[in-house]
Motif scaffolding. Sequence first.
Motif, PDB file in Angstrom:
ATOM      1  N   GLN A  61       1.393  -8.306  -2.828  1.00 44.38           N
ATOM      2  CA  GLN A  61       2.080  -7.095  -3.285  1.00 44.38           C
ATOM      3  C   GLN A  61       1.113  -5.916  -3.367  1.00 44.38           C
ATOM      4  O   GLN A  61       1.469  -4.785  -3.024  1.00 44.38           O
ATOM      5  CB  GLN A  61       2.730  -7.360  -4.650  1.00 44.38           C
ATOM      6  N   ARG A  62      -0.123  -6.190  -3.793  1.00 47.13           N
ATOM      7  CA  ARG A  62      -1.116  -5.117  -3.870  1.00 47.13           C
ATOM      8  C   ARG A  62      -1.415  -4.568  -2.474  1.00 47.13           C
ATOM      9  O   ARG A  62      -1.455  -3.348  -2.256  1.00 47.13           O
ATOM     10  CB  ARG A  62      -2.412  -5.632  -4.508  1.00 47.13           C
ATOM     11  N   ASN A  64       0.471  -4.683   0.059  1.00 44.76           N
ATOM     12  CA  ASN A  64       1.679  -4.007   0.530  1.00 44.76           C
ATOM     13  C   ASN A  64       1.744  -2.570   0.007  1.00 44.76           C
ATOM     14  O   ASN A  64       2.090  -1.643   0.736  1.00 44.76           O
ATOM     15  CB  ASN A  64       2.894  -4.789   0.058  1.00 44.76           C
ATOM     16  N   ARG A  65       1.421  -2.439  -1.282  1.00 44.97           N
ATOM     17  CA  ARG A  65       1.439  -1.087  -1.855  1.00 44.97           C
ATOM     18  C   ARG A  65       0.396  -0.201  -1.174  1.00 44.97           C
ATOM     19  O   ARG A  65       0.646   0.973  -0.886  1.00 44.97           O
ATOM     20  CB  ARG A  65       1.183  -1.154  -3.361  1.00 44.97           C
ATOM     21  N   GLU A  66      -0.775  -0.759  -0.923  1.00 43.45           N
ATOM     22  CA  GLU A  66      -1.815   0.013  -0.237  1.00 43.45           C
ATOM     23  C   GLU A  66      -1.348   0.446   1.136  1.00 43.45           C
ATOM     24  O   GLU A  66      -1.580   1.582   1.567  1.00 43.45           O
ATOM     25  CB  GLU A  66      -3.088  -0.830  -0.115  1.00 43.45           C
ATOM     26  N   ARG A  68       1.693   0.892   2.202  1.00 43.26           N
ATOM     27  CA  ARG A  68       2.738   1.922   2.136  1.00 43.26           C
ATOM     28  C   ARG A  68       2.149   3.281   1.785  1.00 43.26           C
ATOM     29  O   ARG A  68       2.594   4.313   2.278  1.00 43.26           O
ATOM     30  CB  ARG A  68       3.802   1.519   1.112  1.00 43.26           C
ATOM     31  N   SER A  69       1.123   3.271   0.942  1.00 41.56           N
ATOM     32  CA  SER A  69       0.487   4.533   0.585  1.00 41.56           C
ATOM     33  C   SER A  69      -0.248   5.127   1.780  1.00 41.56           C
ATOM     34  O   SER A  69      -0.253   6.339   1.993  1.00 41.56           O
ATOM     35  CB  SER A  69      -0.493   4.309  -0.570  1.00 41.56           C
ATOM     36  N   ALA A  87       8.786  -5.698   0.956  1.00 44.59           N
ATOM     37  CA  ALA A  87       8.809  -4.790  -0.190  1.00 44.59           C
ATOM     38  C   ALA A  87       8.961  -5.526  -1.500  1.00 44.59           C
ATOM     39  O   ALA A  87       9.967  -6.146  -1.755  1.00 44.59           O
ATOM     40  CB  ALA A  87       9.945  -3.795  -0.043  1.00 44.59           C
ATOM     41  N   GLY A  88       7.892  -5.428  -2.295  1.00 39.74           N
ATOM     42  CA  GLY A  88       7.999  -5.708  -3.722  1.00 39.74           C
ATOM     43  C   GLY A  88       8.388  -7.090  -4.148  1.00 39.74           C
ATOM     44  O   GLY A  88       7.693  -7.704  -4.920  1.00 39.74           O
TER      45      GLY A  88
END
Length: 510
Positions: A61-62, A64-66, A68-69, A87-88
């Motif tokens: 998840q981490r 993934n967030r990176e 997307r940013s 996602a999430g």
Amino acid sequence: MSASKATAANRFGLGARPGEIDRGSDGREVLLAQLRQPASLSEFEGLPGSAATMRSEFEQQRLNRENRSRDAAPATPPQAAAADMAAGDMAAPNLSAAPQRRGRANAAAMPGDTKPNAAASDADNPGQAMLRDLRRQQLNEFAARYRHAARTQAPFVERLTQFWSNHFAVSIDKSNARLYAASMEREAIRPHVTGRFEDMLFAVETHPAMLRYLDNAVSIGNDSRVAMNAERANKPKRGLNENLAREILELHTLGVNGGYKQADVTELARAITGWSTPAPRDADIDNPFVFRANAHEPGARRVLGRDYAEGGLDQGRAVLADLARHPATAKHLSFKLARHFVADEPPPALVDAMAKAYLRSGGDLRALYTTLVESPLAWAPDARKFKTPNDFVISALRAGELPVDEDARALIALLASLGQPVFTPRSPAGFPDTAADWSSPDGLFKRIQAAQLFAARVDATNGITPYQRAVSVLGSDVVSGDFAIGLRRAGSASDGYSLLFASPAFQWRA
């Protein structure tokens, strides 16, 4: 009176492998010996525990967030699809539906592939690569489950394991529980399958699969410190969630007519507030269960007329212990076991005898099973059960001595097509367990198709004829008359095995 070894293998076991019914002297003793002798679980060696899976989940998840940013530009349709998958919510593949939706033309997009385009995508998106690994891990867990069922020398114990897994049903349809459903069977049920129900109950209710599936992981006591802090900060606060407490009373212990009231549900829900799973912010995740004292509802609780002093984690555990020893629980569990092994409408005398043995032993499951096995009512000639799709598939694997591939997607797709997708019951009540639920015309037609698939995979070069194999797995008393003639006169070995697997004698556990 001696008990049939063929009945032991097929009514109480997972269906016989060739030669299985030749071993031992008596069907009852064969089953009791399995209860005394722990089964080898070598198929599960090397699979990660839930704590390790949770660490990987949070890391994925981490990443993934990176990603997307970093990639904030509008996504093309393929990129958008990949982002949606990851996602999430740790969206592991919907194994029940994926094979039907995708087909072979899209096989290159299936998770776990190592094609060059997938490797390039993984280099650009390490979160996607980790997601693939988690999906592959889930497939490995499923494959191990069915490989063990197909090979085990203790099929009665494995039937019991899968019975309890369905009793404590968790569906991988709930995305945040998806990675933990199979590991709950391995970690919370297998260690206690011949032990005390109280221990199994506590292990299941504190496993991340159950805590997430029935939302207890986010349940907050209304007067807890977390709730009070949120109120003082004028922040929205989560409240009490009763889902797990309700199913503990209705499905896991007392049963729907077990005498509890709504007030008992609420009080039990309060007693188990704080029973949760680690969050990404938790420093060390060595245990996939965590008790959050700040979220626990303070004070004494009263459940089924009995008072429980404030005691943090131990308060809820004390309630579970009493529920495990409750007479209604004894009757509920005994009825379900007798219905599973003996008949859709089991003899009341058998249920009563099992319930008494359970209570006398303080909730010892081995004592409960022993009473079932030793009762003449469980061996009645007219007692029989229609196999669930899961039972049918496992018995065909055993009878045909068919291997389970490392990648179990074909097997998983088959079970989905037969109406019993792996770890995907429609509700917390689990898959149904009566003939009426599984004997629709469409269901029977699909079983015939499945029988042909299995027949085509049986080794026909070893000199064993379909008739001989049928006798070796069902017994000579069953393989007789027109059934025996059909097996002997089959136009090919494949035709003979199709007849065997599709026959009423094979579809029913008698």
